[in-house]
Design a protein around this motif. Structure first.
Motif, PDB file in Angstrom:
ATOM      1  N   UNK A   1       0.838  -1.206   0.000  1.00  0.00           N
ATOM      2  CA  UNK A   1       0.000   0.000   0.000  1.00  0.00           C
ATOM      3  C   UNK A   1       0.875   1.259   0.000  1.00  0.00           C
ATOM      4  N   UNK A   2       0.616   2.141  -0.953  1.00  0.00           N
ATOM      5  CA  UNK A   2       1.393   3.381  -1.055  1.00  0.00           C
ATOM      6  C   UNK A   2       1.267   4.250   0.186  1.00  0.00           C
ATOM      7  N   UNK A   3       0.126   4.143   0.872  1.00  0.00           N
ATOM      8  CA  UNK A   3      -0.080   4.973   2.068  1.00  0.00           C
ATOM      9  C   UNK A   3       0.922   4.616   3.167  1.00  0.00           C
ATOM     10  N   UNK A   4       1.327   3.326   3.229  1.00  0.00           N
ATOM     11  CA  UNK A   4       2.318   2.916   4.221  1.00  0.00           C
ATOM     12  C   UNK A   4       3.688   3.511   3.901  1.00  0.00           C
ATOM     13  N   UNK A   5       4.006   3.568   2.613  1.00  0.00           N
ATOM     14  CA  UNK A   5       5.278   4.158   2.191  1.00  0.00           C
ATOM     15  C   UNK A   5       5.288   5.652   2.507  1.00  0.00           C
ATOM     16  N   UNK A   6       4.174   6.322   2.210  1.00  0.00           N
ATOM     17  CA  UNK A   6       4.076   7.756   2.487  1.00  0.00           C
ATOM     18  C   UNK A   6       4.179   8.041   3.976  1.00  0.00           C
ATOM     19  N   UNK A   7       3.534   7.183   4.777  1.00  0.00           N
ATOM     20  CA  UNK A   7       3.603   7.345   6.234  1.00  0.00           C
ATOM     21  C   UNK A   7       5.036   7.195   6.727  1.00  0.00           C
ATOM     22  N   UNK A   8       5.764   6.240   6.148  1.00  0.00           N
ATOM     23  CA  UNK A   8       7.157   6.048   6.519  1.00  0.00           C
ATOM     24  C   UNK A   8       8.009   7.245   6.160  1.00  0.00           C
ATOM     25  N   UNK A   9       7.762   7.825   4.990  1.00  0.00           N
ATOM     26  CA  UNK A   9       8.519   9.005   4.571  1.00  0.00           C
ATOM     27  C   UNK A   9       8.242  10.200   5.484  1.00  0.00           C
ATOM     28  N   UNK A  10       6.978  10.344   5.882  1.00  0.00           N
ATOM     29  CA  UNK A  10       6.610  11.429   6.795  1.00  0.00           C
ATOM     30  C   UNK A  10       7.329  11.273   8.132  1.00  0.00           C
ATOM     31  N   UNK A  11       7.485  10.015   8.572  1.00  0.00           N
ATOM     32  CA  UNK A  11       8.177   9.752   9.838  1.00  0.00           C
ATOM     33  C   UNK A  11       9.693   9.892   9.725  1.00  0.00           C
ATOM     34  N   UNK A  12      10.180  10.180   8.533  1.00  0.00           N
ATOM     35  CA  UNK A  12      11.607  10.432   8.353  1.00  0.00           C
ATOM     36  C   UNK A  12      12.428   9.219   7.992  1.00  0.00           C
ATOM     37  N   UNK A  13      11.785   8.158   7.497  1.00  0.00           N
ATOM     38  CA  UNK A  13      12.518   6.938   7.120  1.00  0.00           C
ATOM     39  C   UNK A  13      13.345   7.186   5.859  1.00  0.00           C
ATOM     40  N   UNK A  14      14.558   6.653   5.846  1.00  0.00           N
ATOM     41  CA  UNK A  14      15.359   6.677   4.626  1.00  0.00           C
ATOM     42  C   UNK A  14      14.853   5.578   3.683  1.00  0.00           C
ATOM     43  N   UNK A  15      15.360   5.573   2.445  1.00  0.00           N
ATOM     44  CA  UNK A  15      14.928   4.560   1.478  1.00  0.00           C
ATOM     45  C   UNK A  15      15.286   3.154   1.963  1.00  0.00           C
ATOM     46  N   UNK A  16      16.479   3.000   2.556  1.00  0.00           N
ATOM     47  CA  UNK A  16      16.880   1.698   3.083  1.00  0.00           C
ATOM     48  C   UNK A  16      15.965   1.248   4.211  1.00  0.00           C
ATOM     49  N   UNK A  17      15.561   2.174   5.085  1.00  0.00           N
ATOM     50  CA  UNK A  17      14.639   1.837   6.176  1.00  0.00           C
ATOM     51  C   UNK A  17      13.266   1.465   5.650  1.00  0.00           C
ATOM     52  N   UNK A  18      12.828   2.134   4.593  1.00  0.00           N
ATOM     53  CA  UNK A  18      11.541   1.779   3.972  1.00  0.00           C
ATOM     54  C   UNK A  18      11.581   0.352   3.434  1.00  0.00           C
ATOM     55  N   UNK A  19      12.717   0.016   2.821  1.00  0.00           N
ATOM     56  CA  UNK A  19      12.855  -1.336   2.270  1.00  0.00           C
ATOM     57  C   UNK A  19      12.904  -2.373   3.386  1.00  0.00           C
ATOM     58  N   UNK A  20      13.709  -2.108   4.420  1.00  0.00           N
ATOM     59  CA  UNK A  20      13.937  -3.089   5.482  1.00  0.00           C
ATOM     60  C   UNK A  20      12.761  -3.224   6.436  1.00  0.00           C
ATOM     61  N   UNK A  21      12.102  -2.096   6.731  1.00  0.00           N
ATOM     62  CA  UNK A  21      11.053  -2.110   7.755  1.00  0.00           C
ATOM     63  C   UNK A  21       9.636  -2.260   7.198  1.00  0.00           C
ATOM     64  N   UNK A  22       9.438  -1.880   5.927  1.00  0.00           N
ATOM     65  CA  UNK A  22       8.072  -1.899   5.372  1.00  0.00           C
ATOM     66  C   UNK A  22       7.954  -2.865   4.199  1.00  0.00           C
ATOM     67  N   UNK A  23       8.779  -2.659   3.170  1.00  0.00           N
ATOM     68  CA  UNK A  23       8.596  -3.424   1.938  1.00  0.00           C
ATOM     69  C   UNK A  23       8.903  -4.912   2.113  1.00  0.00           C
ATOM     70  N   UNK A  24      10.069  -5.243   2.657  1.00  0.00           N
ATOM     71  CA  UNK A  24      10.463  -6.647   2.787  1.00  0.00           C
ATOM     72  C   UNK A  24       9.514  -7.433   3.706  1.00  0.00           C
ATOM     73  N   UNK A  25       9.144  -6.886   4.894  1.00  0.00           N
ATOM     74  CA  UNK A  25       8.163  -7.627   5.715  1.00  0.00           C
ATOM     75  C   UNK A  25       6.831  -7.869   5.023  1.00  0.00           C
ATOM     76  N   UNK A  26       6.399  -6.920   4.198  1.00  0.00           N
ATOM     77  CA  UNK A  26       5.096  -7.054   3.531  1.00  0.00           C
ATOM     78  C   UNK A  26       5.135  -8.005   2.336  1.00  0.00           C
TER      79      UNK A  26
END
Length: 302
Positions: A193-218
């Protein structure tokens, strides 16, 4: 009053007798081409059948004991496991990296997706012959490039070295198969879901953190699928051992499937090959069950 007729149509399709008629052809084919050959395999494994002459004798577990004493089985299992682990790691890493890159908003990503998948469309025979010329010492593509930059191309002989031959053919398998792995990862990434990615960016996640914490688990289920598919491909490896090295140098690229072929059709020892197949079947089932349990556990943890 007239009795209403029983409804037909969809309900009639699930009538038990008719259902059995629909399933019967598939059951017959399954019996002829799977069940009977499996029982024949176990039967021939305790004989000295050579594949041609039907005047054979029962030898009990002699074939199994011979395999253990010769060391052929252990060597083949070791080569197959190294091959499988190599393509599982290589294909999944390369496929995931390419999927993450090509899932971004890039110009011409459709072209690059197609280009990455093209090797998967070629047959193993074509790929094997092409890479045999690529790996050829002195006059092959890699050796020619080495000569151009001032290195000794004649010293490059990856398929002629028993320490590197197995990794040479597994690299070819990775090159051919990573496109399929990439497509499956792309399908998984597009369900995030794009909304999860946007939420992560708002929280200040880097691209690597988005991959490790959101994309890979999902996409953990997608990772499981790709891992299982690559393990199966590695355990049934035969094509490139046969085409590129013929099991050599020595026995360095003798995989389970290639060894079965060699014993059965080159040595004409079908009974021994059947025993080898039975042991290979047990090993593959054990590895597959272990992988399923391990990956499902990891999937739940993620």
């Amino acid at each position: 009053m007239k009795k209403k007729k029983k409804s037909s149509g969809i309900l009639s399709l699930v009538f038990p007798r008719r259902m059995y008629l629909f399933v019967l052809p598939a059951l017959i084919l399954f019996l002829i081409f799977w069940v009977i050959p499996v029982f024949q395999l176990f039967y021939y494994s305790i004989t000295n059948f050579n594949g041609i002459d039907h005047n054979y004798d029962f030898v009990g577990f002699k074939n199994y004991l011979t395999l253990l004493k010769e060391g052929t089985l252990i060597n083949s299992i070791k080569n197959t496991l190294v091959y499988a682990i190599t393509i599982v790691i290589g294909s999944n890493l390369l496929g995931l990296v390419m999927a993450l890159l090509l899932n971004l908003k890039l110009r011409g990503k459709g072209f690059f997706r197609t280009a990455a998948y093209i090797p998967a469309l070629f047959s193993a025979i074509v790929v094997g012959f092409i890479w045999s010329y690529v790996y050829m010492p002195d006059s092959g593509m890699i050796a020619s490039i080495m000569n151009l930059i001032g290195l000794d191309g004649s010293s490059f002989n990856i398929l002629g070295n028993y320490k590197t031959a197995l990794f040479g053919i597994s690299t070819v398998d990775i090159w051919k198969g990573f496109g399929t792995t990439m497509i499956i990862y792309l399908a998984g990434l597009q369900t995030v879901d794009d909304s999860l990615i946007e939420a992560g960016k708002i929280d200040g996640c880097t691209e690597w953190q988005l991959i490790r914490k959101i994309k890979i688990p999902l996409i953990s289920a997608t990772i499981t699928i790709n891992m299982i598919l690559n393990v199966i491909a590695g355990l049934k490896a035969f094509d490139y051992s046969f085409i590129m090295t013929n099991g050599g140098p020595g026995k360095s690229t003798n995989t389970l499937m290639f060894t079965i072929y060699k014993i059965a059709f080159t040595d004409q020892m079908m009974g021994k090959a059947s025993a080898f197949s039975v042991v290979s079947f047990i090993v593959i089932i054990a590895i597959t069950i272990f992988m399923l349990v391990f990956l499902n556990k990891k999937e739940v943890e993620l």
